[in-house]
Design a protein around this motif. Structure first.
Motif, short mmCIF file in Angstrom:
data_model
loop_
_atom_site.label_atom_id
_atom_site.label_comp_id
_atom_site.label_asym_id
_atom_site.label_seq_id
_atom_site.Cartn_x
_atom_site.Cartn_y
_atom_site.Cartn_z
N PHE A 8 -53.63 3.13 -89.32
CA PHE A 8 -54.50 3.52 -90.43
C PHE A 8 -54.56 2.37 -91.43
N ALA A 55 -66.83 16.77 -78.24
CA ALA A 55 -68.23 16.49 -78.56
C ALA A 55 -69.16 17.08 -77.52
N VAL A 102 -65.12 11.94 -87.61
CA VAL A 102 -64.50 11.34 -88.79
C VAL A 102 -65.48 11.40 -89.95
N ARG A 103 -64.96 11.40 -91.12
CA ARG A 103 -65.79 11.45 -92.31
C ARG A 103 -66.62 10.17 -92.42
N PRO A 104 -67.87 10.25 -92.88
CA PRO A 104 -68.63 9.02 -93.08
C PRO A 104 -67.88 8.05 -93.99
N GLY A 105 -67.85 6.80 -93.62
CA GLY A 105 -67.11 5.81 -94.40
C GLY A 105 -65.78 5.45 -93.77
N LEU A 160 -64.18 3.70 -90.53
CA LEU A 160 -64.49 2.86 -89.37
C LEU A 160 -63.41 3.09 -88.31
N GLU A 181 -68.49 2.86 -81.82
CA GLU A 181 -69.91 3.11 -81.49
C GLU A 181 -70.29 2.43 -80.17
N GLU A 199 -68.14 6.68 -79.09
CA GLU A 199 -67.60 7.47 -80.21
C GLU A 199 -66.61 8.55 -79.71
N VAL A 255 -57.67 2.51 -84.22
CA VAL A 255 -57.50 2.15 -85.64
C VAL A 255 -58.52 2.92 -86.47
N ILE A 259 -60.00 2.92 -90.29
CA ILE A 259 -60.01 2.17 -91.55
C ILE A 259 -60.97 2.86 -92.52
N SER A 260 -60.47 3.16 -93.69
CA SER A 260 -61.33 3.77 -94.70
C SER A 260 -62.09 2.68 -95.44
N THR A 261 -63.36 2.94 -95.66
CA THR A 261 -64.14 1.99 -96.47
C THR A 261 -64.42 2.62 -97.83
N LEU A 262 -63.73 3.69 -98.14
CA LEU A 262 -64.10 4.47 -99.32
C LEU A 262 -63.57 3.90 -100.62
N LEU A 272 -61.98 -2.51 -101.50
CA LEU A 272 -62.25 -3.25 -100.26
C LEU A 272 -63.17 -4.45 -100.50
N MET A 326 -70.40 -2.12 -96.06
CA MET A 326 -69.01 -1.69 -96.23
C MET A 326 -68.26 -1.75 -94.88
N LYS A 360 -72.69 8.51 -103.67
CA LYS A 360 -71.87 7.80 -102.70
C LYS A 360 -71.73 8.60 -101.40
N LEU A 393 -73.24 7.25 -97.86
CA LEU A 393 -72.34 7.00 -96.73
C LEU A 393 -72.76 7.82 -95.51
N GLN A 426 -74.19 6.29 -91.91
CA GLN A 426 -73.61 6.59 -90.60
C GLN A 426 -74.70 7.00 -89.60
#
Lengths: 120, 524
Positions: free
Chosen positions: A10, A39, A82-85, A87, A96, A100, A112, A114-117, B90, B321, B355, B359, B363
């Motif tokens: 993470f 899915a 996963v929540r948008p944002g 990776l 992708e 997915e 892995v 990774i949050s971009t939030l 970030l 991002m 935001k 986001l 996506q």
């Protein structure tokens, strides 16, 4: 029952939801019931009882939510993915490119998140 | 064609659309298997780094020389030093890494291949680079102080100096004086309880900056206003720090995604007039309130000296991002993280909701975010500029208050009952007019005025509910200083008007209006 071993990492602050631990080594079943969250579309009851499928990333997300996540599920998952944002890299490659949630996990895969939030 | 039953016919399910075009091979080298999808295009890890560096340089370097140029033929000669705004997030972590590799360590992998070893671009561009971090933890209860983590993070990069500020410095006269700001002669503040934003005297002079900050934030009408106010305070603190450190450029780690968020969120909050400044701006410091150093524009100290300005550039504006996250992961950058600005009971503001929306959009439709930014870049604000807002320092639109008064729907007191209508016809008794009170409104841009006055229909919890809220709260030091200077230059007019004529407005009843125009009315 056979299992597969995975390395989970993470980053970007997402580790805070997982007891502030960045790296985890986990074992999950190699084959999971078809009725497990996936899915793919739903199947009939008979098929669910008789069939199993290889564990995929969508199964892993639910597994992580149920077994490792310590707080605030909504910051990790949303609508079965996963929540948008966030990776996701599968063996250093954008998920992708790997299909997915449908990607079938293999032994010693490295996943892995990774949050971009955390913004600018 | 009819819809099939997916349970009976597996082929009836629509195939999931791929997120990338054509093959899994890198579109740049055409050889390696791709590692990342950037807006439908696939790149391998080895092509990703030069691509990102190229986007960074392309956004920054045309803005380095005092005269921004298109195809640049000359070397990069900035008029001053560089200040990097760092939030711990970030984007700014990636920005710092890129700045260090491109302009300090001169990492070979970040240099363009053409031009040879002795090409001017391989020289140091910035003589001094300062990183400025504004700690905002004191604005919200229970927020951890990350100054130590940030100090540790910046220490990874040698030759970069760190300057740390705290958000309450915006209310600290000592900080203001230290950076060459002019002190206000009186302890003046504003009443945020009233939409008129009357300027008044502070009940307690020389208030502790932290208490002043919290009182200011607690008096703001909505969570959106609190977020917006903090962003403004941080931005102006960075600008003044840039001026103080001799920086000609302030660069921020706003990524493409963050920029799209701030553009849409800004427009939603009324900052459409300043949409261009959101992408890049040239800040001209107010010479009346702060000491503005001069510099020679040409080498050899020839020509006329110019007043220093600060150019704000967002070099990550073409980098999303997702790319920032990939850069940080593959470059092993330990992102410190940025706290969400929340407090108990607070609902998400416009910024937070925007935001989440952007986001989600990114996506599902990765190119849309870039389209937002490119479309906003084409917008030209309508109307003329009339000075600068004394709170945020951005251009203010002429006549905006008149326009706002005409379009705003305001609650009026109920009309007088019929029995009182006769009384309304009689001349108004001579009573003492309320004393004239100066207002902050004429000095503000539309956005700041809306931020301070736009109220929620429901009660809003403040970050500091236990704090005693004074009727008049302190203003940021630069705003108070500007008001002082204005008051000085206008003499006593601002406080007490000298005009003999006093205009008084009151709502007329229908009968009263009819009696005035009666002689001009045609008979039925």
């Amino acid at each position: 029952m056979s299992t597969i071993s995975l390395k989970i990492e993470f980053g970007g602050g997402l580790e805070l939801l997982f007891a502030n631990q960045r790296s985890h080594r986990i074992d999950i079943p190699a084959l999971v019931p078809v009725s497990a969250p996936s899915a793919a579309g739903p199947l009939s009851t008979d098929e669910q009882e008789s069939q199993k499928k290889p564990a995929d990333v969508t199964y892993l997300l639910y597994w992580l939510r149920d077994n490792l996540l310590k707080e605030r599920e909504e910051l990790f998952m949303e609508h079965g993915t996963v929540r948008p944002g966030v990776l996701v890299l599968i063996n250093d490659t954008d998920w992708e490119l790997e299909g997915e949630g449908d990607y079938q996990l293999k032994n010693n895969d490295e996943i892995v998140f990774i949050s971009t939030l955390h913004g600018g | 064609m009819s819809c099939g039953n997916p349970q009976a016919e597996p082929d009836a399910l629509m195939q999931r659309k791929k997120k990338y075009d054509k093959t899994r091979n890198c579109v740049r080298c055409k050889d390696a298997i791709g590692n990342i999808v950037i807006r439908h295009a696939v790149y391998c890890k080895y092509c990703f780094f030069p691509l990102t560096t190229h986007k960074f340089r392309r956004a920054l370097e045309p803005n380095v020389n005092a005269k921004p140029d298109g195809p640049r033929k000359t070397a990069l000669k900035p008029a001053g030093t560089l200040l990097v705004g760092f939030s711990g997030g970030l984007g700014s972590s990636v920005l710092l890494d890129l700045v260090y590799k491109c302009y300090v360590s001169l990492d070979k992998s970040t240099m363009p291949a053409e031009g040879g070893r002795d090409h001017p671009r391989h020289e140091r561009v910035w003589k001094k680079i300062t990183v400025c971090y504004v700690e905002v933890c004191d604005a919200f209860p229970g927020t951890p102080d990350r100054t130590e983590d940030v100090t540790k993070f910046v220490s990874r990069y040698d030759e970069l100096q760190l300057a740390t500020l705290r958000i309450q410095d915006a209310f600290d006269p000592a900080w203001w004086e230290k950076i060459g700001g002019r002190m206000s002669f009186a302890d003046i503040g504003v009443s945020l309880a009233d939409e008129a934003l009357f300027i008044g005297s502070l009940t307690q002079s020389h208030l502790d900056p932290l208490a002043a900050l919290r009182a200011y934030l607690s008096s703001l009408p909505t969570p959106t206003a609190v977020h917006s106010a903090i962003q403004t305070l941080v931005r102006v603190l960075l600008l003044h720090s840039a001026l103080h450190t001799g920086a000609s450029h302030l660069i921020l780690g706003t990524s493409l995604t963050s920029l799209a968020i701030s553009l849409i969120s800004g427009v939603a909050q009324g900052s459409g007039f300043n949409i261009r400044e959101e992408t890049s701006e040239e800040w001209y410091p107010d010479t009346g309130v702060t000491n503005v150093p001069e510099y020679w524009p040409d080498e050899g100290r020839k020509g006329k000296r110019l007043k220093r300005t600060v150019r704000v550039v967002r070099p990550l504006r073409d980098i999303g991002m997702k790319e920032c996250a990939a850069w940080a992961w593959w470059s092993h950058i330990p992102v410190v993280g940025k706290e969400t600005w929340l407090w108990p009971g607070a609902k998400p503001g416009i910024g937070t909701l925007t935001k989440e929306f952007i986001l989600g959009l990114e996506q599902d439709y990765p190119s849309t975010v870039s389209t937002i930014v490119r479309t906003c870049a084409k917008l030209q604000p309508k109307g003329e500029v009339e000075g600068k807002c004394i709170l945020c320092g951005r251009p203010a639109q002429r006549g905006v208050q008149n326009w706002k008064a005409q379009i705003a729907i305001r609650s009026q007191p109920p009309p007088p009952p019929a029995a009182d209508a006769r009384a309304a016809l009689s001349p108004a008794p001579v009573v003492a007019e309320p004393p004239f009170q100066a207002s902050l409104t004429p000095y503000l841009c539309y956005t700041c005025h809306t931020t301070l006055t736009s109220r929620s229909a429901r009660p809003v919890p403040t970050p500091w509910p236990d704090l005693a809220r004074p009727s008049v709260v302190s203003l940021p030091v630069w705003t108070a200083a500007r008001l002082s200077v204005s008051a000085e230059s206008e003499g006593a007019e601002m406080v007490e008007p000298t005009d003999e004529e006093v205009v008084r407005q009151r709502k007329m009843g229908q009968d009263e209006m009819k009696s005035i125009v009666n002689e001009f009315l045609l008979e039925d």
